[in-house]
Scaffold this motif. Structure first.
Motif, PDB file in Angstrom:
ATOM      1  N   PHE A  63       0.840  -1.207   0.000  1.00 59.70           N
ATOM      2  CA  PHE A  63       0.000   0.000   0.000  1.00 59.70           C
ATOM      3  C   PHE A  63       0.875   1.257   0.000  1.00 59.70           C
ATOM      4  CE2 PHE A  63      -2.528   3.266   2.305  1.00 59.70           C
ATOM      5  CZ  PHE A  63      -3.515   3.442   1.338  1.00 59.70           C
ATOM      6  N   LYS A  64       1.994   1.187   0.737  1.00 60.58           N
ATOM      7  CA  LYS A  64       2.914   2.334   0.759  1.00 60.58           C
ATOM      8  C   LYS A  64       3.523   2.584  -0.626  1.00 60.58           C
ATOM      9  CE  LYS A  64       5.147   2.873   5.062  1.00 60.58           C
ATOM     10  NZ  LYS A  64       6.115   2.369   6.056  1.00 60.58           N
ATOM     11  N   ILE A  65       3.686   1.501  -1.405  1.00 57.05           N
ATOM     12  CA  ILE A  65       4.176   1.660  -2.781  1.00 57.05           C
ATOM     13  C   ILE A  65       3.154   2.451  -3.601  1.00 57.05           C
ATOM     14  CG2 ILE A  65       4.691   0.426  -4.940  1.00 57.05           C
ATOM     15  CD1 ILE A  65       6.100  -1.712  -3.275  1.00 57.05           C
ATOM     16  N   LEU A  66       1.866   2.176  -3.387  1.00 58.42           N
ATOM     17  CA  LEU A  66       0.822   2.942  -4.092  1.00 58.42           C
ATOM     18  C   LEU A  66       0.846   4.410  -3.686  1.00 58.42           C
ATOM     19  CD1 LEU A  66      -2.302   0.565  -4.084  1.00 58.42           C
ATOM     20  CD2 LEU A  66      -0.361   0.625  -5.662  1.00 58.42           C
ATOM     21  N   VAL A  67       1.197   4.679  -2.426  1.00 59.39           N
ATOM     22  CA  VAL A  67       1.321   6.074  -1.949  1.00 59.39           C
ATOM     23  C   VAL A  67       2.483   6.765  -2.662  1.00 59.39           C
ATOM     24  CG1 VAL A  67       1.891   7.504   0.077  1.00 59.39           C
ATOM     25  CG2 VAL A  67       0.207   5.658   0.276  1.00 59.39           C
ATOM     26  N   ILE A  68       3.628   6.064  -2.759  1.00 59.66           N
ATOM     27  CA  ILE A  68       4.787   6.612  -3.489  1.00 59.66           C
ATOM     28  C   ILE A  68       4.402   6.919  -4.936  1.00 59.66           C
ATOM     29  CG2 ILE A  68       7.026   5.978  -4.531  1.00 59.66           C
ATOM     30  CD1 ILE A  68       7.758   4.535  -1.980  1.00 59.66           C
ATOM     31  N   GLN A  69       3.708   5.965  -5.554  1.00 60.80           N
ATOM     32  CA  GLN A  69       3.277   6.096  -6.947  1.00 60.80           C
ATOM     33  C   GLN A  69       2.394   7.328  -7.141  1.00 60.80           C
ATOM     34  OE1 GLN A  69       1.129   2.597  -8.247  1.00 60.80           O
ATOM     35  NE2 GLN A  69       2.576   2.230  -9.879  1.00 60.80           N
ATOM     36  N   THR A  70       1.444   7.482  -6.226  1.00 60.05           N
ATOM     37  CA  THR A  70       0.479   8.588  -6.317  1.00 60.05           C
ATOM     38  C   THR A  70       1.161   9.926  -6.088  1.00 60.05           C
ATOM     39  OG1 THR A  70      -1.192   7.068  -5.469  1.00 60.05           O
ATOM     40  CG2 THR A  70      -1.760   9.392  -5.446  1.00 60.05           C
ATOM     41  N   LEU A  71       2.045   9.973  -5.101  1.00 62.21           N
ATOM     42  CA  LEU A  71       2.772  11.215  -4.796  1.00 62.21           C
ATOM     43  C   LEU A  71       3.609  11.693  -5.973  1.00 62.21           C
ATOM     44  CD1 LEU A  71       4.267  10.819  -1.213  1.00 62.21           C
ATOM     45  CD2 LEU A  71       2.974  12.790  -2.040  1.00 62.21           C
ATOM     46  N   ASN A  72       4.148  10.747  -6.737  1.00 65.89           N
ATOM     47  CA  ASN A  72       5.111  11.091  -7.787  1.00 65.89           C
ATOM     48  C   ASN A  72       4.618  10.818  -9.209  1.00 65.89           C
ATOM     49  OD1 ASN A  72       7.665  11.685  -6.040  1.00 65.89           O
ATOM     50  ND2 ASN A  72       6.829   9.786  -5.219  1.00 65.89           N
ATOM     51  N   ASN A  73       3.336  10.435  -9.339  1.00 71.68           N
ATOM     52  CA  ASN A  73       2.734  10.158 -10.652  1.00 71.68           C
ATOM     53  C   ASN A  73       3.591   9.181 -11.467  1.00 71.68           C
ATOM     54  OD1 ASN A  73       1.055  10.297 -12.890  1.00 71.68           O
ATOM     55  ND2 ASN A  73       2.018  12.129 -13.696  1.00 71.68           N
TER      56      ASN A  73
END
Length: 360
Positions: A63-73
């Motif tokens: 889930f934290k990977i999805l947060v990284i992804q979202t933060l950085n597009n």
């Protein structure tokens, strides 16, 4: 000869990143990601591993990977590369240099399973509960607005477009699963109106500019006091803003009853609905047709604008900081993408308000 990086070199580099203000480290310090574990587990209902095969990665790490992804597009491939490349990403995920990193396919599969199980609503509400427990109750009324979110453009014929609008799958696509997989049947074209700018010769064009736009629409309600997103909805780009007000976009838990929104939300149906539900409408009034706007309405609208404009900050943050864009196909995945962007916006806002309160 280059000396091999040792444990203390890595520690020193991480300390330097902290000194430079690593945003992800602030996330780790302020947000308790463990609160998401029960919802993630329920959504994915992972097997117990007795069937053999490689054990799945930890749910919270994914889930934290999805947060990284979202933060950085980031795309899935770029995400895999950057986790391997960046110490700040590895620290946020709790990975050591020798640990296995999830590959692009694993990230895609995890997000897809969350998407198809409709988990995003529960994850959003879980973090909203965290905000309330931290004392950030929805207060001082709410502000509604919508923004267009671009999706990858489709090259369809006029006949195909007519089929899609009617809710049919074009005949030519039906026996071509690969083509169907790549075609977004839910995103729509609409016109985006932008204020006309003064020409080089000093004249003003007679009308605003209408630019064709393809994609989806993100509808939100934020609370006036803390500016957290409290309610949200995703539709295709052509859906009207006003009708969404009656589709669960109003937050009944706000301690005040005022509702601010622009003229798109002003209708008899909406005014009646708000009155019945106990809300006080502060929605902008429209200009009467072919008549000048009465002075008192002009003044009233100007006063409302000061408050209503706060919602613009939310969309600006999502688009300029996170580069919000829909790479995927279909409204279910677009809802997941916009829902993640809403959770991450609330996390960033939470960090900001916590920093202010500790500094005060």
């Amino acid at each position: 000869m280059m000396k091999q990086a040792g444990f203390f070199d890595v520690e020193e580099r991480l300390a330097r990143l902290s000194g430079l203000g690593d945003q992800l480290e602030a996330f780790s310090r302020t947000v308790d990601f463990e609160v998401f574990r029960p919802d993630l587990g329920q959504a994915l209902a992972y097997s117990d591993g007795s069937k053999g095969g490689r054990p799945p990665f930890d749910l919270v790490l994914m889930f934290k990977i999805l947060v990284i992804q979202t933060l950085n597009n980031l795309s899935d491939e770029r995400t895999e590369y950057l986790i391997n490349d960046r110490l700040s990403f590895m620290r946020f995920l709790g990975l050591a240099l020798s640990d296995r990193v999830p590959d692009a396919k694993t990230v895609w599969l995890f997000r897809e399973r969350l998407t198809q199980s409709g988990a995003i609503e529960g994850l959003f509400n879980r973090f909203d509960a965290t905000l309330r427990n931290a004392g950030y109750l929805p207060m001082s009324g709410q502000i509604l607005d919508a923004t267009l979110v671009a999706a990858a453009k489709q090259r369809n014929t006029n006949a195909e477009k007519a089929d899609l609008r009617a809710g049919r799958i074009p005949e030519d696509w039906q026996d071509k699963p690969a083509k169907l997989w790549h075609k977004d049947r839910h995103a729509r074209w609409t016109l985006k109106f932008t204020k006309a700018k003064r020409q080089d010769d000093g004249t003003m064009p007679s009308s605003d500019l209408a630019i064709p736009f393809f994609g989806y629409k993100s509808h939100v309600s934020i609370d006036r006091k803390y500016r957290f997103i409290r309610k949200w909805k995703t539709t295709d780009a052509a859906a009207s803003d006003g009708a969404r007000l009656r589709e669960g976009l109003l937050d009944k838990t706000n301690t005040a009853s005022s509702v601010w929104a622009d003229t798109a939300y002003r209708s008899k149906a909406n005014e009646d609905f708000m009155e019945k539900q106990g809300f006080v409408s502060k929605v902008h009034r429209k200009k009467p047709q072919l008549k000048p706007m009465p002075r008192h309405i002009q003044k009233s609208n100007a006063g409302k604008s000061v408050i209503r404009s706060r919602v613009e900050h939310v969309f600006a943050d999502q688009k300029s900081q996170m580069g919000l864009f829909i790479r995927t196909v279909g409204i279910t995945r677009a809802t997941m993408r916009i829902g993640l962007a809403n959770i991450v916006y609330n996390m960033r806002r939470f960090l900001f308000l916590e920093r202010i309160s500790t500094a005060a």
